[in-house]
Design a protein around this motif. Structure first.
Motif, PDB file in Angstrom:
ATOM      1  N   TYR A  39     -11.054  48.886  75.285  1.00 54.51           N
ATOM      2  CA  TYR A  39     -11.594  48.989  76.643  1.00 54.51           C
ATOM      3  C   TYR A  39     -10.469  48.876  77.664  1.00 54.51           C
ATOM      4  O   TYR A  39      -9.439  48.243  77.404  1.00 54.51           O
ATOM      5  N   THR A  61     -14.891  52.234  78.264  1.00 57.21           N
ATOM      6  CA  THR A  61     -14.249  52.541  76.983  1.00 57.21           C
ATOM      7  C   THR A  61     -13.028  53.408  77.239  1.00 57.21           C
ATOM      8  O   THR A  61     -13.000  54.217  78.170  1.00 57.21           O
ATOM      9  N   THR A 113     -13.573  48.403  69.419  1.00 56.10           N
ATOM     10  CA  THR A 113     -13.490  49.488  70.408  1.00 56.10           C
ATOM     11  C   THR A 113     -12.586  49.038  71.542  1.00 56.10           C
ATOM     12  O   THR A 113     -12.748  47.935  72.072  1.00 56.10           O
ATOM     13  N   SER A 163      -5.715  49.429  77.568  1.00 54.73           N
ATOM     14  CA  SER A 163      -6.452  49.285  76.314  1.00 54.73           C
ATOM     15  C   SER A 163      -5.649  48.603  75.214  1.00 54.73           C
ATOM     16  O   SER A 163      -6.168  48.367  74.137  1.00 54.73           O
TER      17      SER A 163
END
Length: 385
Positions: free
Chosen positions: A80, A48, A78, A100
């Protein structure tokens, strides 16, 4: 005789290149990268991004032979980071990192909202909209429907004169293309070119992200727009409703179809130049039809004021670049006023108020004049209530 064999040097692979997200689902990310020439396997890890977690190996430690993979069991929306390492019998390559910025499992976005005109020319319309937030969108495309008046001849029988049926008919929606390719816009505004001046068009904007379903959620509500020429209507009846040492109160009648108004002033005894100048710093722009202009005015000088109107007409100066057209600004009538100081609550107070006559439903009042006043307000109260 002894033969000496020289051992070949170890050659581990170089780092993978071309690492990218092919698509996502609600809980998955599909990755691909360019095959590494002497690699026999790949290792993949993810973590993450915010808050930054530990690296998690797929497998764990599994060796993948193909230059692509689908990573599952991720958290929706979310972000990553993912890294891929190439390997062979001689060792491992440096890691290739995918940041990300685009790695987030998500559903397809909702359709855009509030599609509207950002600008126009005689043959183009630029569209703006409110983009979906969660899930967010990364690409947009525009559907176009063209409407035109058609004249159809009906009842042409038995030698009678034909009747004309004048009907507005709109085409089916088609995706906006350039050079035969559907155009995808990364964000608003979207310039839709090669239109016909004065003709009505309807536009629908669709949104997608990297979800495998693509433009799954459909498009926005249709927006009606008309490409047209430069604006040529002026505001009218500009008037000064009050002027003080530091403030001028202006009001005017709207110009039909105007979207913006610009306020300018000058001192005609000193200069013919209007301020703030067009394109200069400090331009005074409003969308209302009244304005309180705060300036350091001088009480012994006469000022002139004007209001210019414009709509969203623009001139193309290059791909994706526009500038406001000066001829699209049309000026109102000019009004003048001389600033005055505020009246003093003591020195400028009306005096000598008295009743000089009355009738059944009227009272006649009289008071002394005030030199600097140009109007008076009369207040009434009933002492018995």
């Amino acid at each position: 005789m002894l033969l000496c064999m020289e051992e070949a040097a170890a050659v581990p692979p170089v780092a993978p290149t071309g690492l990218q997200v092919e698509f996502v689902t609600r809980y998955e990310v599909a990755l691909a990268w360019t095959p590494v020439e002497n690699a026999t396997f790949y290792n993949v890890q993810h973590r993450t991004f915010a808050p930054q977690g530990p690296w998690v190996s797929l497998g764990p430690g599994a060796k993948f032979q193909q230059p692509n993979i689908r990573i599952g069991d991720l958290e929706e929306n979310t972000r990553y980071e993912i890294q891929v390492v190439a390997g062979n019998a001689d060792g491992l390559s440096p890691a290739a990192l995918l940041s990300s910025s685009s790695v987030a499992p998500t559903n397809p976005p909702e359709p855009p909202l509030d599609v509207n005109e950002y600008a126009h020319t005689e043959t183009s319309v630029s569209l703006t909209w409110t983009a979906p937030v969660t899930p967010s969108a990364t690409h947009f495309r525009v559907l176009v429907s063209e409407c035109r008046k058609s004249v159809w001849q009906v009842d042409c029988v038995d030698g009678r004169p034909c009747l004309s049926d004048r009907t507005v008919r709109c085409s089916d929606y088609v995706h906006y293309e350039e050079s035969g390719e559907v155009v995808e816009f990364p964000a608003a505004p979207a310039l839709i070119a090669n239109l016909v001046s004065g003709r009505t068009y309807f536009f629908v904007v669709e949104a997608r992200n990297l979800n495998i379903l693509g433009y799954y959620s459909g498009g926005s509500l249709p927006a009606r727009q008309v490409p047209r020429g430069a604006f040529d209507t002026a505001p009218t009846n500009l008037r000064v409703t009050g002027v003080l040492r530091d403030t001028a109160y202006l009001v005017w009648e709207a110009a039909p179809a105007a979207t913006h108004y610009k306020i300018q002033y000058r001192i005609p005894a000193e200069s013919e130049t209007w301020f703030p100048t067009t394109g200069g710093s400090g331009e005074i722009i409003t969308t209302a039809t009244e304005y309180v202009l705060s300036l350091p005015l001088t009480t012994d000088k006469t000022y002139e004021f004007r209001v210019l109107a414009r709509d969203l007409f623009e001139q193309q100066v290059g791909t994706g670049q526009v500038e406001w057209a000066g001829e699209a600004e049309v000026a109102s009538n000019i009004v003048s006023a001389t600033p005055v100081d505020k009246l003093s609550a003591t020195a400028d107070k009306p005096t000598g108020l008295k009743v000089v006559g009355h009738r059944e439903h009227e009272v006649l009042l009289e008071w002394s004049s005030v030199a600097r006043a140009n109007f008076f307000v009369v207040q009434v109260r009933d002492p018995n209530t």
